[in-house]
Design a protein around this motif. Structure first.
Motif, short mmCIF file in Angstrom:
data_model
loop_
_atom_site.label_atom_id
_atom_site.label_comp_id
_atom_site.label_asym_id
_atom_site.label_seq_id
_atom_site.Cartn_x
_atom_site.Cartn_y
_atom_site.Cartn_z
N THR A 201 0.83 -1.20 0.00
CA THR A 201 0.00 0.00 0.00
C THR A 201 0.86 1.25 0.00
O THR A 201 2.08 1.21 0.24
N ASN A 202 0.21 2.37 -0.27
CA ASN A 202 0.89 3.66 -0.29
C ASN A 202 0.90 4.37 1.06
O ASN A 202 1.39 5.50 1.16
N GLN A 203 0.39 3.72 2.10
CA GLN A 203 0.38 4.37 3.41
C GLN A 203 1.78 4.66 3.90
O GLN A 203 2.00 5.59 4.69
N THR A 204 2.74 3.92 3.41
CA THR A 204 4.14 4.14 3.80
C THR A 204 4.58 5.58 3.53
O THR A 204 5.34 6.16 4.31
N GLY B 23 12.00 8.35 3.45
CA GLY B 23 10.91 7.98 2.58
C GLY B 23 9.91 9.10 2.34
O GLY B 23 9.59 9.43 1.19
N ASP B 24 9.40 9.69 3.42
CA ASP B 24 8.42 10.77 3.20
C ASP B 24 9.10 12.06 2.76
O ASP B 24 8.49 12.90 2.10
N ALA B 25 10.40 12.23 3.07
CA ALA B 25 11.11 13.42 2.59
C ALA B 25 11.27 13.39 1.08
O ALA B 25 11.04 14.39 0.39
N LEU B 26 11.67 12.26 0.51
CA LEU B 26 11.90 12.18 -0.93
C LEU B 26 10.61 12.26 -1.73
O LEU B 26 10.64 12.55 -2.94
N MET B 27 9.47 12.03 -1.09
CA MET B 27 8.18 12.13 -1.78
C MET B 27 7.64 13.54 -1.76
O MET B 27 6.80 13.90 -2.60
N SER B 28 8.05 14.36 -0.82
CA SER B 28 7.48 15.68 -0.62
C SER B 28 8.01 16.70 -1.63
O SER B 28 9.21 16.97 -1.68
N ALA B 29 7.09 17.28 -2.41
CA ALA B 29 7.49 18.33 -3.35
C ALA B 29 8.08 19.51 -2.59
O ALA B 29 9.09 20.10 -3.02
N GLN B 30 7.48 19.85 -1.47
CA GLN B 30 7.95 21.00 -0.70
C GLN B 30 9.37 20.78 -0.19
O GLN B 30 10.24 21.66 -0.29
N PHE B 31 9.62 19.60 0.37
CA PHE B 31 10.94 19.32 0.94
C PHE B 31 12.00 19.30 -0.16
O PHE B 31 13.07 19.92 -0.04
N CYS B 32 11.73 18.57 -1.25
CA CYS B 32 12.73 18.41 -2.30
C CYS B 32 13.01 19.72 -3.02
O CYS B 32 14.17 20.03 -3.34
N LEU B 33 11.98 20.51 -3.27
CA LEU B 33 12.20 21.82 -3.89
C LEU B 33 12.97 22.74 -2.95
O LEU B 33 13.82 23.53 -3.40
#
Length: 452
Positions: A196-199, A328-338
């Motif tokens: 699942t994508n809950q991760t 994991g959640d950092a690399l998914m976040s547009a805000q964090f990566c930008l």
């Protein structure tokens, strides 16, 4: 359960009829080259620095010594299923492995470690490895295309659901299974699919382990079929089968996998220049260019907006300002990566651990993700409002096409990653081996992945 004498009719039989007969020397020349380049990309990113594979190595150490295969980097001996699991996590650790966008699936991270682990045990040739990779990419592509965008909103992670199917097909081809037995392997694999994508929402590590499950379970499905295990003939289209369960509704499946050998889906596999989510590759890459072009600094940025197609804006974890619990959640976040891109001018794996950097998080909170129905998938609009009243704006269209590298493009990317890679001689050995893979052995390829 064997089906000799009956016309090919089910999805599993269509796929198996194609993949079981694949030969490396019969592939179109550009497909063969694409497989070489794709294999090299995945193995190169597996050797680069990462911040998340400690669990996988500790898991393997706890299992104790095995035999038949080796782990990447360390060269430690391991059972093939363990090597498949651990090596899969290494390929996926930087979120920089390949992606088949029409199926939202990281095929390489699930397929490559499975066939390398099995191929090392079998002492398979490089030519058989190429055929197995072609079988896996075409299977995962054909069975995910058009369905992943429908199953993802229901909570299923496409890689976990469809990746195991490619791994099973690749393993079956490497084992030399006939079409009927390969169809059994695919049927069995449908019962081993999941994730699942809950991760991405929770900031947990299932995203990393899911590729390992796929690689390991693909081997399991093929071995069970080879041992005489029967899979449901209509595992995909049955009233209680794979697609009905995932979609939650009946759907037309009459054309699934009918164009295998005419359409080569591996041609549409793309790569990632940065250790961030596939959706964010183009926006973050272009943000780096804008930063350099306009000499942007965090102090100059008042606010920013990233507009994405509604589906990509809503993908779990894409629109997140934290709190972040891990890479994991950092690399998914547009805000964090930008924010990393605008602050630092580059993004490396170590940046994914900067989740308690107050200045970085403050910049991330000034960035918004905006769903825009006018934007197609893989397109975006980035607007940066400056504190002096100015604005920087950029529109990108089908950015994934920029990352469908050829050999020279990949070598340039590997060179750009040199600061995070092993010594030059190790990288050169890997490049030489993989770009000549059909004339080498699987053991040669794995040996090129050992750095200590």
């Amino acid at each position: 359960m064997r089906r000799e004498g009956r016309a090919i009719s089910t999805i599993a039989e269509r796929v198996a009829g194609f993949t079981s007969g694949l030969q490396a020397d019969a592939l179109p020349a550009d497909v063969l080259e694409k497989i070489r380049v794709t294999l090299l990309h995945n193995l190169a990113v597996a050797l680069a620095d990462d911040v998340v594979t400690g669990v996988s190595f500790r898991y393997a150490e706890a299992l104790g010594a095995g035999s038949g295969a080796r782990l990447f980097r360390t060269g430690a001996a391991a059972a093939p299923d363990t090597a498949a699991f651990v090596n899969a996590t290494m390929i996926h650790a930087r979120a920089q492995d390949d992606v088949y966008f029409p199926g939202l699936t990281h095929v390489g991270a699930t397929l490559v470690p499975a066939v390398l682990a099995l191929g090392e045990e079998l002492d398979a040739s490089g030519a058989d490895l190429v055929a197995a990779l072609a079988a896996g990419y075409e299977t995962a592509g054909a069975l995910s295309q058009g369905f992943a965008p429908r199953t993802t909103p229901r909570g299923f992670r496409a890689t976990g659901v469809y990746g195991v199917l490619g791994a099973a097909a690749g393993a079956a081809r490497l084992l030399g299974l006939d079409a009927a037995t390969t169809a059994d392997a695919l049927g069995i694999a449908t019962s081993l699919a999941g994730g699942t994508n809950q991760t991405w929402v929770a900031g947990s590590q299932e995203w990393l382990f899911q590729v390992g499950f796929c690689a390991r379970n693909g081997l399991l499905a093929a071995r069970l079929a080879a041992a005489g295990g029967a899979g449901a003939p209509d595992a995909f289209e049955g009233a209680q089968g794979f697609y009905r369960a995932l979609l939650g509704e009946e759907t037309d499946l009459s054309t699934v996998a009918t164009d295998l050998g005419e359409t080569w889906r591996v041609r549409d596999v793309t790569y990632k220049p940065l250790p961030v989510c596939a959706i964010l590759q183009s926006p973050v890459t272009d943000a780096l260019s804008l930063r350099a072009e306009h000499t942007l600094t965090p102090e100059l940025v008042g606010a920013a907006r990233l507009s994405l197609s509604p589906g990509e804006a809503a993908y779990p974890g894409t629109d997140s300002v934290g709190p972040f619990r891990g890479a994991g959640d950092a690399l998914m976040s547009a805000q964090f990566c930008l924010a990393v891109a605008l602050e630092k001018g580059t993004v490396t794996a170590s940046d994914l651990l900067r989740t308690d950097d107050a200045g970085l998080l403050e910049l991330a909170r000034r960035i918004a993700v905006v769903p825009d129905p006018a934007l197609a998938s893989r397109s975006f609009r980035l607007e940066i409002d400056l504190r002096d009243g100015g604005r920087v704006e950029h529109v990108g269209e089908d950015g994934a096409a920029d990352f469908n590298w050829d050999r020279e493009g990949l070598l340039a990317q590997i060179s750009a990653m040199s600061a995070e890679m092993p010594p030059d001689e190790v990288v050169a050995g890997l490049v030489d081996t993989v770009l000549d893979v059909e004339n080498r052995s699987v053991r040669d390829v794995v040996s090129a992945m050992v750095t200590s």
